[in-house]
Scaffold this motif. Structure first.
Motif, PDB file in Angstrom:
ATOM      1  N   SER A  14       1.080  -0.915   0.631  1.00 27.99           N
ATOM      2  CA  SER A  14       0.099  -0.358  -0.306  1.00 27.99           C
ATOM      3  C   SER A  14       1.165   1.391  -0.049  1.00 27.99           C
ATOM      4  CB  SER A  14      -0.998  -0.003   1.402  1.00 27.99           C
ATOM      5  OG  SER A  14      -0.047   0.257   2.426  1.00 27.99           O
ATOM      6  N   LEU A  16       0.146   5.241   0.977  1.00 32.05           N
ATOM      7  CA  LEU A  16      -0.306   5.995   1.388  1.00 32.05           C
ATOM      8  C   LEU A  16       0.240   7.637   1.024  1.00 32.05           C
ATOM      9  CD1 LEU A  16      -1.520   5.341   4.673  1.00 32.05           C
ATOM     10  CD2 LEU A  16      -3.159   5.476   2.954  1.00 32.05           C
ATOM     11  N   GLN A  33      -6.754   3.739  -1.041  1.00 34.10           N
ATOM     12  CA  GLN A  33      -5.153   3.123  -0.347  1.00 34.10           C
ATOM     13  C   GLN A  33      -5.995   3.885   1.142  1.00 34.10           C
ATOM     14  OE1 GLN A  33      -6.257   5.641  -2.546  1.00 34.10           O
ATOM     15  NE2 GLN A  33      -5.177   4.391  -4.733  1.00 34.10           N
ATOM     16  N   PHE A  37      -4.446   0.543   2.707  1.00 32.42           N
ATOM     17  CA  PHE A  37      -3.302   0.244   4.138  1.00 32.42           C
ATOM     18  C   PHE A  37      -4.022  -0.177   5.402  1.00 32.42           C
ATOM     19  CE2 PHE A  37      -2.625   2.423   8.273  1.00 32.42           C
ATOM     20  CZ  PHE A  37      -1.802   2.150   8.994  1.00 32.42           C
TER      21      PHE A  37
END
Length: 212
Positions: A14, A16, A33, A37
């Motif tokens: 992921s 961010l 996202q 995450f």
């Protein structure tokens, strides 16, 4: 590199960005996202020793809707999904293969019960998307006899917390599964968990080395 939207953190698969983190700081709908995450965090940290659960990030869930059966079978084989007892799908109502959508809900497959459980914090808003995904997944797993069950669950009090509900409900269910081994008897999600989750997520990002 996007200098106008710098990266807050990269965590496993992921990424961010600061614009994603900003969504946690106000009354905003959560991006793919952020859910991705959190599902990576559940998979690699919080529940990494629980081999019965499989958390499927929203971008993968979205792609599953459009995979043919052979592609889906390969994905499940790669992830050893056939040995998982419970699968969690972060699902939105987007009807294209790209990011987007306006509402999040949670679809949980219980292999022991041969049932897809759907948790929607806004009535049955996502029932069409959830059934579409169910029909793809059950054939990919060779489980044509599985059932669909819409669950009563805590309803959101606004138009933007559906993603927070998915995150909180996921944790709530896994905690119940760890205690009892099945979904029956799952109590209603406490509203206090939803109200405090944005701050908790911001603190988690900081703890894992991200920027807010």
């Amino acid at each position: 590199m996007n200098k106008k939207d710098p990266i807050s953190m990269i965590f496993h698969d992921s990424c961010l960005r600061m614009s994603d983190v900003h969504l946690l700081q106000g009354p905003f709908w959560l991006s793919d996202q952020i859910l991705s995450f959190y599902y990576e965090y559940l998979s690699h940290v919080k529940y990494k020793n629980n081999k019965d659960v499989y958390f499927i990030a929203p971008e993968v869930t979205q792609c599953m809707k459009y995979m043919d059966d052979s592609e889906l079978e390969l994905l499940f084989e790669k992830q050893n999904a056939y040995r998982k007892r419970f699968m969690f799908f972060a699902l939105n109502d987007n009807e294209s293969s790209s990011e987007g959508g306006t509402h999040w809900s949670l679809l949980v497959l219980s292999l022991p019960q041969q049932t897809f459980f759907h948790f929607d914090s806004c009535g049955n808003s996502n029932v069409r998307a959830s059934r579409r995904l169910m029909n793809k997944v059950k054939y990919g797993l060779g489980m044509q006899q599985t059932r669909f069950r819409a669950m009563n669950c805590l309803q959101q009090a606004n138009g933007f917390d559906c993603g927070i509900h998915v995150i909180c409900t996921t944790d709530h269910i896994v905690d119940h599964l760890n205690r009892y081994g099945f979904l029956e008897g799952l109590p209603t999600l406490p509203v206090e968990l939803v109200m405090g989750k944005r701050s908790e997520l911001l603190n988690l990002i900081l703890f894992l080395g991200g920027k807010i």
